[in-house]
Design a protein around this motif. Structure first.
Motif, mmCIF file in Angstrom:
data_model
loop_
_atom_site.group_PDB
_atom_site.id
_atom_site.type_symbol
_atom_site.label_atom_id
_atom_site.label_comp_id
_atom_site.label_asym_id
_atom_site.label_seq_id
_atom_site.Cartn_x
_atom_site.Cartn_y
_atom_site.Cartn_z
ATOM 1 N N TYR A 47 0.867 -0.824 -0.556
ATOM 2 C CA TYR A 47 0.183 -0.375 -0.089
ATOM 3 C C TYR A 47 1.013 0.873 -0.307
ATOM 4 C CZ TYR A 47 -3.805 -3.115 1.170
ATOM 5 O OH TYR A 47 -5.362 -3.880 0.709
ATOM 6 N N ASN A 48 1.183 1.769 -1.448
ATOM 7 C CA ASN A 48 2.156 2.377 -1.229
ATOM 8 C C ASN A 48 1.842 3.795 -2.227
ATOM 9 O OD1 ASN A 48 2.279 1.579 -3.501
ATOM 10 N ND2 ASN A 48 4.771 0.762 -3.727
ATOM 11 N N ALA A 62 -1.174 -4.501 -9.284
ATOM 12 C CA ALA A 62 0.340 -4.449 -9.154
ATOM 13 C C ALA A 62 1.575 -4.347 -9.791
ATOM 14 C CB ALA A 62 0.668 -6.673 -10.234
ATOM 15 N N GLU A 63 0.650 -3.516 -11.394
ATOM 16 C CA GLU A 63 1.229 -2.308 -11.933
ATOM 17 C C GLU A 63 1.631 -1.290 -10.702
ATOM 18 O OE1 GLU A 63 0.910 0.017 -15.726
ATOM 19 O OE2 GLU A 63 -0.313 -2.257 -15.987
ATOM 20 N N GLN A 64 0.974 -0.897 -10.602
ATOM 21 C CA GLN A 64 0.706 -0.302 -9.490
ATOM 22 C C GLN A 64 1.871 0.258 -8.408
ATOM 23 O OE1 GLN A 64 -0.631 0.863 -5.708
ATOM 24 N NE2 GLN A 64 0.299 2.705 -6.125
ATOM 25 N N ASN A 81 4.917 0.223 -10.422
ATOM 26 C CA ASN A 81 5.873 1.824 -10.906
ATOM 27 C C ASN A 81 5.756 3.273 -9.427
ATOM 28 O OD1 ASN A 81 5.462 1.786 -13.284
ATOM 29 N ND2 ASN A 81 2.687 1.791 -13.158
ATOM 30 N N SER A 82 5.709 2.869 -8.371
ATOM 31 C CA SER A 82 5.256 3.104 -6.919
ATOM 32 C C SER A 82 6.814 2.934 -6.259
ATOM 33 C CB SER A 82 4.334 3.042 -6.068
ATOM 34 O OG SER A 82 4.599 3.906 -4.848
ATOM 35 N N ARG A 83 7.531 1.712 -6.464
ATOM 36 C CA ARG A 83 8.478 1.589 -5.632
ATOM 37 C C ARG A 83 9.477 2.366 -6.707
ATOM 38 N NH1 ARG A 83 7.114 -4.710 -4.816
ATOM 39 N NH2 ARG A 83 5.971 -4.248 -2.736
#
Length: 194
Positions: free
Chosen positions: A24-25, A72-74, A77-79
């Motif tokens: 949850y990022n 998963a994609e979000q 991308n956030s990482r």
């Protein structure tokens, strides 16, 4: 046994929070309104708290797995965005450390301050590239031996200095002698039945 138990619970909480934060990022800019972002943070904190306390763990784990699969994609991308920001900050701090070799005497703290003034994160770095801990405040200052104590260093005696300091401290807290006298008089007169 209580200390070990406390350390284990702290380690457990840290592991759970790290796991949840990796999944949850999302950030505030990922939401259409501040209200939606705050709701998201509250939901994440509720899940974290319940996992730490062992409340409905199976349902929460299932919810986390479903969220991770759907987003998963979000998450990736956030990482990646977080890693890019860290790399950019590291490059900026190294650039600043190498940019002004003449100003080595000023130290890395002034370089970090210049980046902080620009709104960028800059870890404290020395010209050799080694990371240094940032100072957390002013170090305790030694008291000179034989120096007069207190703010008054004139010809007044120590008792007068202490009395003056106490009066100033009381006034700083909103208390005055006049206030206490007035209150005592009011209480005395209010106790009389006329």
């Amino acid at each position: 046994m209580g200390v070990a138990s406390g350390a284990n619970s702290c380690a457990k909480e840290m592991a759970i929070r790290r796991k949840i934060a990796n999944i949850y990022n999302k950030r505030e800019e990922d939401f259409p309104s501040l209200r939606k972002y705050n709701d998201y943070l509250e939901e994440v904190e509720d899940m974290t708290f319940n996992l730490i306390d062992g409340i409905d763990v199976a349902a929460i784990e299932a919810k986390i797995a479903k969220y991770q699969e759907e987003n998963a994609e979000q998450i990736v991308n956030s990482r990646a965005r977080k890693a890019e920001e860290f790399a950019a900050a590291l490059r900026a701090s190294q650039y600043v450390a190498q940019a002004d070799p003449v100003d080595v005497g000023a130290g890395p703290s002034t370089q970090a301050v210049s980046l902080a003034n620009q709104g960028q994160y800059a870890p404290a770095a020395v010209p050799g590239g080694l990371m240094q801990p940032r100072p957390t405040g002013m170090a305790p200052q030694p008291i000179p031996i034989g120096a007069p104590s207190g703010p008054m260093q004139g010809n007044a005696t120590e008792d007068e200095n202490m009395k003056l300091q106490a009066e100033r401290a009381a006034r700083a807290g909103g208390w005055t002698i006049e206030l206490s006298k007035r209150r005592a008089i009011e209480e005395a007169y209010s106790s009389l039945w006329i």
